[in-house]
Motif scaffolding. Structure first.
Motif, PDB file in Angstrom:
ATOM      1  N   HIS A 363       0.856  -1.196   0.000  1.00 51.21           N
ATOM      2  CA  HIS A 363       0.000   0.000   0.000  1.00 51.21           C
ATOM      3  C   HIS A 363       0.892   1.246   0.000  1.00 51.21           C
ATOM      4  CE1 HIS A 363      -3.349  -2.691   1.053  1.00 51.21           C
ATOM      5  NE2 HIS A 363      -2.542  -3.198   1.971  1.00 51.21           N
ATOM      6  N   PRO A 364       1.519   1.557  -1.118  1.00 55.81           N
ATOM      7  CA  PRO A 364       2.461   2.702  -1.157  1.00 55.81           C
ATOM      8  C   PRO A 364       1.799   4.032  -0.835  1.00 55.81           C
ATOM      9  CG  PRO A 364       1.987   1.882  -3.379  1.00 55.81           C
ATOM     10  CD  PRO A 364       1.406   0.889  -2.425  1.00 55.81           C
ATOM     11  N   GLU A 365       0.490   4.139  -1.068  1.00 55.33           N
ATOM     12  CA  GLU A 365      -0.179   5.414  -0.801  1.00 55.33           C
ATOM     13  C   GLU A 365      -0.296   5.695   0.702  1.00 55.33           C
ATOM     14  OE1 GLU A 365      -3.231   2.192  -0.718  1.00 55.33           O
ATOM     15  OE2 GLU A 365      -1.505   2.742  -1.958  1.00 55.33           O
ATOM     16  N   GLN A 366      -0.096   4.660   1.542  1.00 53.88           N
ATOM     17  CA  GLN A 366      -0.193   4.844   2.991  1.00 53.88           C
ATOM     18  C   GLN A 366       1.179   4.849   3.665  1.00 53.88           C
ATOM     19  OE1 GLN A 366      -2.971   5.718   3.791  1.00 53.88           O
ATOM     20  NE2 GLN A 366      -4.341   4.826   2.277  1.00 53.88           N
ATOM     21  N   ALA A 367       2.256   4.990   2.878  1.00 54.13           N
ATOM     22  CA  ALA A 367       3.598   5.000   3.462  1.00 54.13           C
ATOM     23  C   ALA A 367       3.777   6.219   4.348  1.00 54.13           C
ATOM     24  CB  ALA A 367       4.651   4.994   2.356  1.00 54.13           C
ATOM     25  N   LEU A 388      -2.760   7.207   8.564  1.00 51.86           N
ATOM     26  CA  LEU A 388      -4.061   6.837   7.998  1.00 51.86           C
ATOM     27  C   LEU A 388      -5.113   7.888   8.325  1.00 51.86           C
ATOM     28  CD1 LEU A 388      -4.024   3.015   8.837  1.00 51.86           C
ATOM     29  CD2 LEU A 388      -3.727   4.057   6.588  1.00 51.86           C
ATOM     30  N   THR A 389      -5.050   8.438   9.544  1.00 48.23           N
ATOM     31  CA  THR A 389      -5.987   9.498   9.913  1.00 48.23           C
ATOM     32  C   THR A 389      -5.758  10.740   9.064  1.00 48.23           C
ATOM     33  OG1 THR A 389      -6.045   8.653  12.182  1.00 48.23           O
ATOM     34  CG2 THR A 389      -6.829  10.907  11.823  1.00 48.23           C
ATOM     35  N   LYS A 399      -8.525  -0.129  10.244  1.00 46.63           N
ATOM     36  CA  LYS A 399      -8.431  -1.316  11.091  1.00 46.63           C
ATOM     37  C   LYS A 399      -7.892  -2.501  10.298  1.00 46.63           C
ATOM     38  CE  LYS A 399     -11.189  -4.376  14.011  1.00 46.63           C
ATOM     39  NZ  LYS A 399     -12.556  -4.680  14.522  1.00 46.63           N
ATOM     40  N   VAL A 400      -8.360  -2.659   9.048  1.00 49.72           N
ATOM     41  CA  VAL A 400      -7.886  -3.758   8.203  1.00 49.72           C
ATOM     42  C   VAL A 400      -6.393  -3.614   7.910  1.00 49.72           C
ATOM     43  CG1 VAL A 400      -8.099  -4.810   5.913  1.00 49.72           C
ATOM     44  CG2 VAL A 400     -10.148  -4.178   7.187  1.00 49.72           C
ATOM     45  N   ARG A 407      -0.140  -8.983  11.101  1.00 48.84           N
ATOM     46  CA  ARG A 407       0.154 -10.293  10.491  1.00 48.84           C
ATOM     47  C   ARG A 407       1.545 -10.295   9.859  1.00 48.84           C
ATOM     48  NH1 ARG A 407      -5.385  -9.887   9.066  1.00 48.84           N
ATOM     49  NH2 ARG A 407      -4.832  -8.891   7.096  1.00 48.84           N
ATOM     50  N   LEU A 408       1.890  -9.220   9.181  1.00 44.97           N
ATOM     51  CA  LEU A 408       3.224  -9.129   8.585  1.00 44.97           C
ATOM     52  C   LEU A 408       4.310  -9.111   9.655  1.00 44.97           C
ATOM     53  CD1 LEU A 408       2.508  -6.453   5.820  1.00 44.97           C
ATOM     54  CD2 LEU A 408       2.923  -8.898   5.467  1.00 44.97           C
ATOM     55  N   TYR A 409       4.029  -8.480  10.796  1.00 45.64           N
ATOM     56  CA  TYR A 409       5.010  -8.427  11.878  1.00 45.64           C
ATOM     57  C   TYR A 409       5.260  -9.820  12.453  1.00 45.64           C
ATOM     58  CZ  TYR A 409       6.981  -7.583  16.485  1.00 45.64           C
ATOM     59  OH  TYR A 409       7.765  -7.634  17.601  1.00 45.64           O
TER      60      TYR A 409
END
Length: 503
Positions: A363-367, A388-389, A399-400, A407-409
């Protein structure tokens, strides 16, 4: 001069390899002992007790209940769903209690709406009708369950831990504790606990004292704290003084006051604002305690390594001075040790950072707009939530994404542990090829004489203990040097290797 530098480099290689191995062991031990989760639980409990001094054991119970919730728990053995306890009648009774409570709230809202606001009255009436239908359905389910032979059970809930966590206390229970959480999540779940009825709490496996503690905590947060009271008093004084000046000058007088904005902010803080401020202090304490415990574990591991491996600092230095070939072999291995050390000590190889890079790739747009100075999982979650906010992402989508990071962690942690085992093997192989034996040929037999090889049992153990005591000061010196930590020896080795070509 070169011989002396090579000897020092060889000694630094030995210390660096041992320190890196100890660092890997400390990381595994701290994870196995759930040190981060325990310190977070203790910090949360202390924060609850500070907000509400009446909470004592209940504060620790509330903290444990929050951190072992399936959505926060780091344990692979903790069920990842909220299974309800009890039979059908008990669960239906919980639904009835919830429906009754919702109906009471809806009736109170309808009464508060009055007849002045027609739209608000219509909405309140619709909510009351919906709550009434939900109560009827719940009562029907309870009646059906009782007709089927089920009776409402008096469920007993196992009490949570009611005292602070120690380093070695209840390892099985400690593994269920989460190691990272956001203040909004704590505030939300405390409100959920406070709103539970008796049967709802039992069905959800929540202790009754947790419900009482949550209610008491929220009641204290609603009350203005001392900074808020002082700021309000200050604003009243400012308003009184401003009236001395003509109306056209009052605004200029107020604008000239320093820190007026901060005073207004403190005076208007709400319950959640106060909780966020306390939670920030709790995070700082938890991190400090965690670092202290890690330091203690490092010292203990250094002492154990020095005694078990029988490493005498003076003996090692004499061995290096007497064996130029060994010294040259270790000096040549310095570059390999530095390469492995950079991988182990690099914060960018931490599981939290790896998980963030994978999320940013998906999700590069949320970096993150700025890189983090720290590398803890909780700080990445906090930064991601803020990002994200700022990006106006809906709460459901946020939340997702945060659950995806979790999960990635966990996947990154598993890969990190596997990589650590491979690094241990490579470091051992590097030192072995250089000619230095970290492990004695026989256990506790590094200084055995040829005439002692036939000794067995008590006689052999006694001779080994005599050898150990004769090298006690050298072993303690090695333990002290190893306790300086891998970063110290790694940086020293890099400086020495860069200095050698200049000589």
């Amino acid at each position: 001069m070169l011989n002396t530098i090579d000897t020092v480099i060889a000694f630094a290689v030995i210390m660096t390899v041992l320190s890196l191995l100890i660092t890997i062991v400390v990381q595994m031990v701290s994870a196995a002992l759930s040190l981060r989760g325990k310190n977070l639980a203790n910090a949360l409990a202390l924060t609850f007790q500070t907000i509400d001094p009446q909470l004592q054991e209940q504060a620790h119970s509330l903290a444990a209940q929050i951190l072992r919730d399936p959505i926060f728990s780091d344990s692979a053995w903790r069920p990842k769903n909220r299974q309800l306890r009890g039979n059908a009648a008990t669960q239906a009774q919980a639904m009835v209690e919830r429906a009754v409570k919702n109906l009471q709230v809806a009736e109170a809202q309808l009464k508060a709406a009055g007849n002045t606001d027609i739209a608000a009255t219509a909405r309140a009436t619709a909510r009351r009708q919906q709550a009434g239908k939900a109560l009827e359905n719940a009562q029907q389910q309870l009646q059906a369950a009782q007709q089927a032979g089920n009776m409402v059970e008096d469920l007993k809930v196992t009490p949570n831990r009611a005292k602070p966590w120690g380093i070695f206390s209840k390892l099985r229970d400690a593994t269920a504790l989460g190691s990272a959480i956001r203040p909004g999540e704590i505030y939300r779940i405390v409100h959920e606990f406070a709103d539970l009825t008796k049967t709802e709490a039992a069905v959800r496996d929540v202790c009754p004292d947790v419900v009482d503690a949550a209610k008491s905590l929220l009641a204290c947060l609603v009350k203005p704290d001392q900074p808020a009271e002082e700021s309000r008093t200050k604003l009243r004084v400012i308003a009184h003084v401003a009236k001395v000046f003509p109306p056209d000058q009052q605004k200029a007088v107020v604008d000239s006051l320093a820190n007026l904005g901060a005073t207004v902010e403190r005076a208007t803080t709400q319950a959640y604002d106060r909780f966020q401020r306390w939670f920030g202090s709790a995070q700082d304490r938890a991190e400090q305690w965690f670092q202290t415990h890690v330091r203690v574990v490092t010292i203990l591991c250094s002492i154990c390594a020095a005694f078990v491996l029988q490493l005498d600092t003076a003996d090692i230095y004499r061995q290096l001075r007497a064996s130029p070939a060994l010294t040259q072999g270790l000096a040549k291995a310095a570059s390999s040790v530095i390469e492995e050390g950079s991988k182990i000590l690099d914060p960018n190889n931490a599981p939290a950072h790896k998980a963030y890079l994978q999320l940013a790739e998906k999700h590069p747009e949320q970096a993150l707009s700025v890189s983090l100075p720290a590398r803890t999982p909780d700080e990445y979650r906090q930064a991601l939530n803020a990002q994200l906010t700022a990006n106006n992402v809906s709460p459901e989508e946020a939340k997702v994404l945060l659950e995806d990071y979790d999960r990635l962690y966990k996947s990154a942690v598993e890969k990190f542990e596997e990589s650590s085992r491979e690094q241990v093997e490579r470091l051992r192989k590097t030192a072995s090829e250089a000619g230095f034996d970290f492990l004695p040929v026989n256990f506790l037999g590094r200084w055995d004489q040829s005439t002692e090889s036939n000794l067995h049992g008590w006689l052999r153990l006694r001779r080994q203990m005599d050898h150990t005591f004769s090298h006690l000061f050298g072993i303690l010196a090695t333990a002290a040097l190893l306790s300086l930590g891998a970063p110290f020896w790694f940086n020293l080795l890099k400086n020495l290797t860069s200095l050698r070509p200049a000589l």
